[in-house]
Design an enzyme around this catalytic site. Structure first.
Site, PDB file in Angstrom:
ATOM      1  CG  ASP A   1      -2.291   0.660   0.870  1.00  0.00           C
ATOM      2  OD1 ASP A   1      -2.285   1.880   0.653  1.00  0.00           O
ATOM      3  OD2 ASP A   1      -3.330  -0.027   0.842  1.00  0.00           O
TER       4      ASP A   1
ATOM      5  CG  HIS B   1      -1.040   1.441  -3.483  1.00  0.00           C
ATOM      6  ND1 HIS B   1      -2.260   1.065  -2.958  1.00  0.00           N
ATOM      7  CD2 HIS B   1      -0.619   0.377  -4.218  1.00  0.00           C
ATOM      8  CE1 HIS B   1      -2.567  -0.166  -3.357  1.00  0.00           C
ATOM      9  NE2 HIS B   1      -1.573  -0.604  -4.118  1.00  0.00           N
TER      10      HIS B   1
END
Length: 408
Positions: free
Chosen positions: A219, A242
């Site tokens: 993430d 991310h």
């Protein structure tokens, strides 16, 4: 002469008497006092060593020597009477089954401490593989909390350095209500398929410095939530993940402003996003994100290198929601170089109700996947100031038709 000899003898006695006190400031969990052994559960020994060290009137150090130890869970709470260091030289392993923790959102926590140092070169292994398969937070906004590897709450004047966070079940590091705290020389690692394993998440904190660290997760590399101020990120290498993100913002009532964020001299490799700001549509309360500056960033094979996304929607059925109430102002992207995995290198999607203001793009020098073709850009509800190499992108400055909502 006799008086001088007597005085010297007295000084020698005082020095000898002080020597045991210096050694007493080190609290080794494997000593006879605490009895921890590699391969066993160190929870009780570590709790006792912390309690004794925290009560020490002089600076103290809790030591976990090299070796692998089980740690069911731990909360290290202050205030302590003097500066305190926890030096983890070995590996601490969490239970693989998250249901064994009595605090379901935390494995190891540090609370209400001034002048804490966490160091030692050791590893906090969250053993998160089982939990990743059970995690449905990517599609369920009411999902159950999962344990964070390291949770820091209400710390001041503290330092976390030279440790590894491995395979956390959820966020690796959660920073809340901390002030004047530095995170440096960290290694944070989880596979790219591990959901919601943000490297460092910061909320409601001021004067936080993250530097000289390597973060690769499933993430956000670093995420910064509301009420965060004077956050500096420098010399951090990210990937996979991310991106380095502000937000997401605008999800909850009465969120507070984000101000004074600097991200500089970082390298992002094989990431879904690079540097981004993300806000939810249909914000219940207005807020502001301002003074956000990304500079001297290297992108390597990044899908969305530069992104403002005020249509962020990781859950379903957001299509008809009203626009975000988060005002984005005074944002700059400067000297960002490298390669974009997609042809859309710059995407600035601001809210229809409150357009972004004072957004600057300067010297954005990106190529499309090894010179596959020209790069493009997209702007909605923002008129950025564009200078330097960035002129080649030709970012549109007028509002565009409704854009698809981001789900990542």
């Amino acid at each position: 002469m006799a008086m001088k000899l007597s005085f010297l003898a007295m000084l020698l006695c005082l020095l000898l008497a002080s020597t045991p006190k210096a050694h007493a400031s080190v609290f080794d969990v494997t000593s006879a006092t605490y009895g921890a052994k590699p391969g066993s559960d160190v929870s009780t020994a570590l709790a006792k060593a912390w309690s004794d060290a925290c009560a020490s009137p002089s600076a103290s150090k809790v030591v976990v020597p090299s070796g692998t130890y089980k740690l069911k869970e731990a909360t290290f709470r202050g205030p302590c009477k003097a500066p305190i260091e926890m030096q983890v030289q070995g590996t601490l392993e969490a239970p693989a089954d998250a249901s064994q923790l009595t605090r379901p959102d935390t494995w190891v926590g540090f609370q209400y401490i001034d002048m804490l140092t966490l160091s030692g070169g050791g590893t906090f292994d969250g053993q998160g593989a089982l939990s990743w398969n059970q995690n449905d937070c990517h599609k369920n906004k009411n999902c159950k909390p999962l344990p964070v590897n390291l949770r820091f709450e209400f710390l001041t004047n503290s330092k976390v350095q030279d440790i590894t966070s491995l395979n956390s079940k959820f966020f690796h590091t959660h920073v809340f209500r901390c002030n004047h705290t530095t995170f440096q020389q960290l290694t944070i690692t989880a596979p790219d398929e591990s959901r919601n394993t943000d490297g460092i998440h910061i909320g409601a904190s001021t004067a936080i410095n993250i530097t000289h660290s390597k973060i690769g997760t499933g993430d956000d590399c670093i995420s910064i939530g509301d009420d965060s101020h004077e956050i500096t990120v420098t010399d951090v290498t990210c990937g996979p993940g991310h991106g380095i993100s502000i937000g997401s913002l605008g999800k909850y009532k009465e969120e507070k402003d984000v101000t004074g964020i600097i991200v500089k001299n970082c390298t992002l490799t094989n990431m879904e996003n690079g540097v981004r700001i993300k806000t939810f549509p249909d914000s219940p309360s207005p807020s502001t994100a301002s003074g956000i500056h990304y500079e001297d960033i290297i992108m390597v094979n990044v899908s969305n290198p530069i992104l403002i996304d005020q249509l962020y929607c990781p859950y379903t059925q957001c299509e008809q929601k009203p626009p975000s109430k988060v005002k984005i102002n005074n944002v700059s992207f400067k000297n960002i170089k490298g390669s974009s995995f997609s042809p859309l290198a710059v995407k600035l999607v601001c809210t229809t109700g409150i357009p972004c203001e004072n957004v600057e793009l300067t010297d954005i020098d990106l190529t499309y996947g090894g010179n596959k073709g020209p790069l493009t850009s997209m702007c909605s509800n923002v008129k950025p100031t564009i200078t330097g190499v960035t002129k080649a992108l030709g970012c549109a400055t007028s509002s565009l038709a409704p854009l698809p909502l981001s789900k990542k």
